[in-house]
Design a protein around this motif. Structure first.
Motif, mmCIF file in Angstrom:
data_model
loop_
_atom_site.group_PDB
_atom_site.id
_atom_site.type_symbol
_atom_site.label_atom_id
_atom_site.label_comp_id
_atom_site.label_asym_id
_atom_site.label_seq_id
_atom_site.Cartn_x
_atom_site.Cartn_y
_atom_site.Cartn_z
ATOM 1 N N ARG A 171 10.800 -8.247 -11.678
ATOM 2 C CA ARG A 171 11.482 -7.515 -10.595
ATOM 3 C C ARG A 171 11.184 -6.041 -10.805
ATOM 4 O O ARG A 171 11.852 -5.350 -11.568
ATOM 5 C CB ARG A 171 12.986 -7.795 -10.635
ATOM 6 N N ASP A 172 10.153 -5.580 -10.128
ATOM 7 C CA ASP A 172 9.658 -4.225 -10.354
ATOM 8 C C ASP A 172 9.577 -3.473 -9.030
ATOM 9 O O ASP A 172 10.334 -3.775 -8.100
ATOM 10 C CB ASP A 172 8.303 -4.273 -11.073
ATOM 11 N N SER A 173 8.676 -2.512 -8.915
ATOM 12 C CA SER A 173 8.583 -1.708 -7.692
ATOM 13 C C SER A 173 8.391 -2.552 -6.444
ATOM 14 O O SER A 173 8.827 -2.181 -5.343
ATOM 15 C CB SER A 173 7.438 -0.697 -7.817
ATOM 16 N N GLY A 220 8.968 3.208 -1.088
ATOM 17 C CA GLY A 220 7.818 2.460 -1.587
ATOM 18 C C GLY A 220 8.060 1.774 -2.908
ATOM 19 O O GLY A 220 7.109 1.389 -3.602
ATOM 20 N N GLY A 221 9.327 1.589 -3.275
ATOM 21 C CA GLY A 221 9.642 0.917 -4.534
ATOM 22 C C GLY A 221 9.505 1.808 -5.753
ATOM 23 O O GLY A 221 9.668 1.341 -6.880
ATOM 24 N N THR A 222 9.199 3.070 -5.543
ATOM 25 C CA THR A 222 8.978 3.971 -6.679
ATOM 26 C C THR A 222 10.303 4.355 -7.342
ATOM 27 O O THR A 222 11.369 4.296 -6.744
ATOM 28 C CB THR A 222 8.244 5.239 -6.244
ATOM 29 N N PHE A 223 10.191 4.769 -8.605
ATOM 30 C CA PHE A 223 11.350 5.191 -9.393
ATOM 31 C C PHE A 223 11.225 6.674 -9.725
ATOM 32 O O PHE A 223 10.120 7.179 -9.950
ATOM 33 C CB PHE A 223 11.439 4.388 -10.689
ATOM 34 N N GLY A 231 7.027 13.397 -8.304
ATOM 35 C CA GLY A 231 8.265 13.243 -9.057
ATOM 36 C C GLY A 231 8.738 11.808 -9.166
ATOM 37 O O GLY A 231 9.843 11.549 -9.648
ATOM 38 N N ARG A 232 7.886 10.842 -8.729
ATOM 39 C CA ARG A 232 8.273 9.443 -8.799
ATOM 40 C C ARG A 232 7.135 8.623 -9.405
ATOM 41 O O ARG A 232 5.998 9.106 -9.526
ATOM 42 C CB ARG A 232 8.662 8.905 -7.421
ATOM 43 N N LEU A 233 7.438 7.375 -9.793
ATOM 44 C CA LEU A 233 6.481 6.513 -10.476
ATOM 45 C C LEU A 233 6.504 5.117 -9.856
ATOM 46 O O LEU A 233 7.575 4.634 -9.454
ATOM 47 C CB LEU A 233 6.816 6.399 -11.967
ATOM 48 N N PHE A 234 5.329 4.477 -9.809
ATOM 49 C CA PHE A 234 5.234 3.098 -9.357
ATOM 50 C C PHE A 234 5.108 2.233 -10.600
ATOM 51 O O PHE A 234 4.167 2.378 -11.385
ATOM 52 C CB PHE A 234 4.025 2.907 -8.445
ATOM 53 N N LEU A 235 6.070 1.319 -10.799
ATOM 54 C CA LEU A 235 6.175 0.546 -12.036
ATOM 55 C C LEU A 235 6.048 -0.947 -11.762
ATOM 56 O O LEU A 235 6.656 -1.473 -10.828
ATOM 57 C CB LEU A 235 7.524 0.816 -12.717
ATOM 58 N N LEU A 236 5.267 -1.627 -12.595
ATOM 59 C CA LEU A 236 5.092 -3.071 -12.476
ATOM 60 C C LEU A 236 5.252 -3.729 -13.845
ATOM 61 O O LEU A 236 4.989 -3.115 -14.883
ATOM 62 C CB LEU A 236 3.704 -3.409 -11.923
ATOM 63 N N GLY A 237 5.647 -5.009 -13.833
ATOM 64 C CA GLY A 237 5.687 -5.792 -15.057
ATOM 65 C C GLY A 237 4.328 -6.399 -15.341
ATOM 66 O O GLY A 237 3.505 -6.553 -14.429
ATOM 67 N N ASP A 285 0.882 -1.159 0.000
ATOM 68 C CA ASP A 285 0.000 0.000 0.000
ATOM 69 C C ASP A 285 0.924 1.216 0.000
ATOM 70 O O ASP A 285 1.473 1.588 1.036
ATOM 71 C CB ASP A 285 -0.911 -0.020 1.231
ATOM 72 N N VAL A 286 1.109 1.801 -1.166
ATOM 73 C CA VAL A 286 2.147 2.819 -1.355
ATOM 74 C C VAL A 286 1.539 4.145 -1.797
ATOM 75 O O VAL A 286 0.712 4.187 -2.716
ATOM 76 C CB VAL A 286 3.171 2.349 -2.419
#
Length: 226
Positions: A154-156, A164-167, A141-147, A135-136
């Motif tokens: 191997r993603d956020s 929170g795993g964001t890029f 200025g950041r992005l939550f990315l998933l495959g 729950d992020v």
């Protein structure tokens, strides 16, 4: 210069310049705005399989939207400089959570609303057994990315303990184009430019020939032998 020669000369210049604009413009756009890459992992299957050639528009992370497939570089996390391909699920300010429901009925939620993801492999939004829930709140200025292949990506989710795993948006290098439409248009512009340049050269040669052509001298009647 005869009227025909003048017209051919003007046409040669106009057509040649148009060809140069199209050709050079297409080449410049391809070099500066487009990129190509080969998919090397199964993380985006079935949308993109290993070995697939993809094209992308060079763009900043602040221009991408939810659902876009992007290429980015994050060597501090992945240990290499090569581009990585993932899908944007959340942008700055979004709250991304997983998951409502179970199995193929599970859905990732964005701002409390389940999202439809028809591109998922096996319909698995969560990724199956052993994948942690999350729950992020995505920082600005950041992005939550998933495959798209949640069970093998191997993603956020792999970096949840780091923001929170964001890029960062600054890590984005481009957005995958829709099929081959953009590259085809650019290629057509370059090819058409080359054809017009050749046509301009041809017209220029024709104009030169017409200019050199001399009208036959007129012999006065009194010089014509009886």
């Amino acid at each position: 210069m005869s009227g025909a020669g003048r017209r051919l000369g003007v046409a040669a210049v106009v057509v040649g310049l148009l060809g140069l604009v199209l050709g050079l413009g297409g080449v410049a756009y391809a070099r500066l705005e487009l990129g190509g890459a080969v998919v090397s992992s199964e993380s985006m299957a079935p949308t993109y399989e290993p070995g697939d050639r993809i094209f992308y528009e060079r763009t900043g992370g602040d221009e991408v939207r939810r659902g876009d497939v992007v290429l980015f570089s994050a060597p501090e996390r992945y240990g290499f400089d090569a581009l990585v391909v993932k899908r944007v699920i959340g942008v700055g300010g979004d709250r991304v959570a997983c998951c409502t429901g179970t199995g193929t009925a599970a859905r990732v939620t964005v701002n409390g609303k389940p999202i439809e993801e028809p591109y998922l492999k096996g319909g698995e939004a969560g990724g199956g057994f052993g994948i942690p829930a999350y729950d992020v709140r995505v920082p600005e200025g950041r992005l939550f990315l998933l495959g798209d292949n949640r069970a093998n990506a191997r993603d956020s989710r792999a970096f949840l303990d780091d923001r929170g795993g964001t890029f960062a948006e600054s890590e984005i290098r481009g957005r995958v184009t829709d099929g081959y439409t953009v590259p085809a248009v650019v290629g057509t512009a370059i090819a058409l430019g080359a054809v017009l340049i050749l046509a301009g050269v041809g017209l220029g040669i024709a104009a030169r020939v017409v200019r050199r052509r001399r009208p036959a001298p007129i012999t006065p009647n009194w010089q014509i032998p009886a």
